[in-house]
Design a protein around this motif. Sequence first.
Motif, short mmCIF file in Angstrom:
data_model
loop_
_atom_site.label_atom_id
_atom_site.label_comp_id
_atom_site.label_asym_id
_atom_site.label_seq_id
_atom_site.Cartn_x
_atom_site.Cartn_y
_atom_site.Cartn_z
N PRO A 14 0.83 -1.20 0.00
CA PRO A 14 0.00 0.00 0.00
C PRO A 14 0.87 1.25 0.00
O PRO A 14 1.89 1.31 0.69
CB PRO A 14 -0.81 -0.11 1.29
N LEU A 15 0.47 2.24 -0.79
CA LEU A 15 1.27 3.45 -0.94
C LEU A 15 0.45 4.67 -0.54
O LEU A 15 -0.63 4.91 -1.08
CB LEU A 15 1.73 3.59 -2.39
N HIS A 16 0.98 5.44 0.41
CA HIS A 16 0.37 6.69 0.83
C HIS A 16 1.20 7.84 0.27
O HIS A 16 2.41 7.91 0.50
CB HIS A 16 0.29 6.77 2.35
N VAL A 17 0.56 8.71 -0.47
CA VAL A 17 1.23 9.87 -1.06
C VAL A 17 0.94 11.07 -0.16
O VAL A 17 -0.23 11.40 0.10
CB VAL A 17 0.73 10.13 -2.49
N ILE A 18 2.01 11.72 0.31
CA ILE A 18 1.84 12.75 1.34
C ILE A 18 2.53 14.04 0.93
O ILE A 18 3.75 14.06 0.70
CB ILE A 18 2.40 12.25 2.69
N ALA A 19 1.76 15.11 0.86
CA ALA A 19 2.33 16.44 0.63
C ALA A 19 3.03 16.92 1.90
O ALA A 19 2.68 16.51 3.01
CB ALA A 19 1.23 17.41 0.23
N GLN A 20 4.00 17.79 1.73
CA GLN A 20 4.76 18.28 2.88
C GLN A 20 3.85 18.91 3.92
O GLN A 20 4.04 18.71 5.14
CB GLN A 20 5.82 19.28 2.41
N GLN A 30 -0.88 8.00 13.34
CA GLN A 30 -0.05 6.80 13.22
C GLN A 30 0.48 6.38 14.59
O GLN A 30 0.66 7.21 15.49
CB GLN A 30 1.12 7.07 12.27
N PRO A 31 0.76 5.09 14.76
CA PRO A 31 1.35 4.63 16.02
C PRO A 31 2.75 5.23 16.23
O PRO A 31 3.39 5.68 15.28
CB PRO A 31 1.39 3.11 15.86
N GLU A 32 3.20 5.21 17.45
CA GLU A 32 4.48 5.84 17.80
C GLU A 32 5.64 5.24 17.01
O GLU A 32 6.56 5.95 16.60
CB GLU A 32 4.73 5.69 19.29
N ARG A 33 5.58 3.93 16.73
CA ARG A 33 6.69 3.30 16.00
C ARG A 33 6.81 3.87 14.59
O ARG A 33 7.92 4.04 14.07
CB ARG A 33 6.53 1.77 15.97
N VAL A 34 5.67 4.16 13.97
CA VAL A 34 5.69 4.74 12.62
C VAL A 34 6.21 6.17 12.70
O VAL A 34 7.04 6.59 11.87
CB VAL A 34 4.29 4.71 11.99
N GLN A 35 5.75 6.93 13.67
CA GLN A 35 6.25 8.29 13.83
C GLN A 35 7.76 8.31 14.02
O GLN A 35 8.47 9.12 13.42
CB GLN A 35 5.57 8.96 15.04
N GLN A 49 10.58 12.04 -2.60
CA GLN A 49 11.15 11.30 -1.46
C GLN A 49 10.30 10.06 -1.21
O GLN A 49 9.07 10.07 -1.31
CB GLN A 49 11.14 12.20 -0.22
N VAL A 50 10.94 8.94 -0.89
CA VAL A 50 10.22 7.69 -0.64
C VAL A 50 10.71 7.05 0.64
O VAL A 50 11.85 7.27 1.07
CB VAL A 50 10.38 6.69 -1.82
N LEU A 51 9.83 6.24 1.23
CA LEU A 51 10.18 5.52 2.46
C LEU A 51 9.34 4.26 2.56
O LEU A 51 8.12 4.30 2.38
CB LEU A 51 9.93 6.41 3.68
N LEU A 52 10.00 3.15 2.83
CA LEU A 52 9.31 1.89 3.12
C LEU A 52 9.20 1.76 4.63
O LEU A 52 10.21 1.88 5.35
CB LEU A 52 10.08 0.71 2.53
N VAL A 53 8.00 1.51 5.12
CA VAL A 53 7.74 1.44 6.56
C VAL A 53 7.51 -0.01 6.96
O VAL A 53 6.59 -0.65 6.44
CB VAL A 53 6.52 2.30 6.94
N GLU A 61 5.12 -2.90 5.67
CA GLU A 61 3.70 -2.67 5.96
C GLU A 61 3.07 -1.75 4.92
O GLU A 61 1.98 -2.00 4.42
CB GLU A 61 3.54 -2.08 7.35
N PHE A 62 3.76 -0.64 4.61
CA PHE A 62 3.29 0.29 3.57
C PHE A 62 4.45 1.17 3.14
O PHE A 62 5.55 1.12 3.72
CB PHE A 62 2.10 1.14 4.06
N ALA A 63 4.20 1.95 2.12
CA ALA A 63 5.23 2.85 1.60
C ALA A 63 4.70 4.27 1.60
O ALA A 63 3.49 4.51 1.54
CB ALA A 63 5.61 2.45 0.17
N LEU A 64 5.63 5.21 1.69
CA LEU A 64 5.30 6.63 1.63
C LEU A 64 5.99 7.27 0.43
O LEU A 64 7.14 6.94 0.12
CB LEU A 64 5.74 7.34 2.91
N ALA A 65 5.28 8.17 -0.22
CA ALA A 65 5.85 8.94 -1.33
C ALA A 65 5.62 10.42 -1.06
O ALA A 65 4.49 10.84 -0.80
CB ALA A 65 5.20 8.55 -2.66
N GLY A 66 6.68 11.19 -1.11
CA GLY A 66 6.56 12.63 -0.90
C GLY A 66 5.93 13.31 -2.10
O GLY A 66 6.30 13.03 -3.25
N TYR A 67 4.98 14.21 -1.84
CA TYR A 67 4.28 14.93 -2.92
C TYR A 67 4.64 16.41 -2.94
O TYR A 67 4.09 17.17 -3.72
CB TYR A 67 2.77 14.74 -2.74
N GLY A 68 5.58 16.77 -2.08
CA GLY A 68 6.13 18.12 -2.12
C GLY A 68 5.12 19.21 -1.81
O GLY A 68 4.10 18.99 -1.15
#
Length: 460
Positions: A14-20, A30-35, A49-53, A61-68
């Motif tokens: 699963p991929l969550h795309v997140i703007a700054q 999100q749980p503390e471990r994700v933070q 920017q990308v990050l596998l969590v 568990e999921f991935a993050l993609a920066g949307y700037g």
Amino acid sequence: MTLSFAPSSDPSVPLHVIAQSDLDGWLLDQPERVQSWVAANGFSGALGQVLLVPATNGAIEFALAGYGTEDKRARKRFPLAAAALAFPEGTYSLASGIPADLLEMECLGWLMTGYAFDRYASQTGGSAALIAPDGINATRIEAMANAEALTRDLVNTPTSDMGPDQLQQAVEVLANEFGASCKVIIGQALLDQNFPMIHTVGRAAEQAPRLIELTWGTSGPRLTLVGKGVCFDTGGLNLKPGASMGLMKKDMGGAANVLGLARMIMTLDLPLQLRVLIPAVENAVSGNAFRPGDILTSRKGLTVEINNTDAEGRLVLADALTLADEGNPDLVISMATLTGAARVAVGPDLAPFYTDDESCAMALAQAAKTSADPVWRMPFHTPYESMIEPGIADLDNAPSGGFSGSITAALFLRRFVGSSRYVHFDIYAWQPSNEPGRTKGGLGQGTRAVLSALPEVLGL
């Protein structure tokens, strides 16, 4: 190379795309471990920017993609493609973060990160696969991506392997794939069948000049596409300097683009009658090359004074446009890498177009916004008609003075289209540097905008 979405049945991340600006709010849920993981890895939501969590068991568990930021996204055609290129090989599924009105555009950009021109050396595109999210037309997006790949391949191939012979073969392959008809008029037959300017421009080359015609569909409105197929342009006797000749393998970019558009139309089975005309030549230098000062008689009967043999594209297009108009189509569209003046006016990224039809212009402008395919309307400025009238002949192929070169070229072409609705694109067909979803090299321009505008323009 086929660009496609991954099967929906494939396991995916699963991929969550997140703007700054949204990151802090997202982290609160999100749980503390994700933070802690996000903070420890310095993920800020910056564009690309990308990050596998990891989950607690160590699996992803999921991935993050920066949307700037909005400003950063405005400077990129396909913002999400920057992250797609950064992700490791695997399959991903969009879980959140892309607005519904941008979803198809971003998915198209993701698919096009997979393109690589690998005919002569090992090359790879992005390796991250994407499952088509719900709510998009996956077939249409794949059709766009693969049409773009065809266009890029044709433009990127050097003339040693993409002369008039090979361009004809490419059209025949496309015709065979979709059950279309293809016929070709070659060499002396061009004179016999009254295509004198196509013959004149290409007669000095080793490979004979030709007019390639593809037809498809038996009902619906009639659309004719005309693409400039100058497979290499030396400039003729008005020889280009070396620096100007270096990219002239792309002078058939108009042909490559109309073939990409034709591929989209046939893949999507649009209810129309399609005709594609490509005058395929090489503007070479030899003892029988046409000369400055020559006066040519076109298929339409208009005479043309040659004041620069490097203004050859409009000559071959003129004969093809005359044939197009003879068929009384509902719409004629020409695409050509025609003038440097267009690049001076709008640069390499915008596709300038000309039309006298207000409904076509409005439809194209609106379609460009939703198809990540920017276009810009230029004027058929009738008062400039006198600039292309030399007096000794009906028309001048290269007016002196240096003013309004793209406009005068477009006005020249308009003389060869009668009552048919007409749109002309003066494109660059080349991406100067690598960008997300757009590798350096051959490029499709204006074709997705046209595809999106066709239902309104032709009443499909």
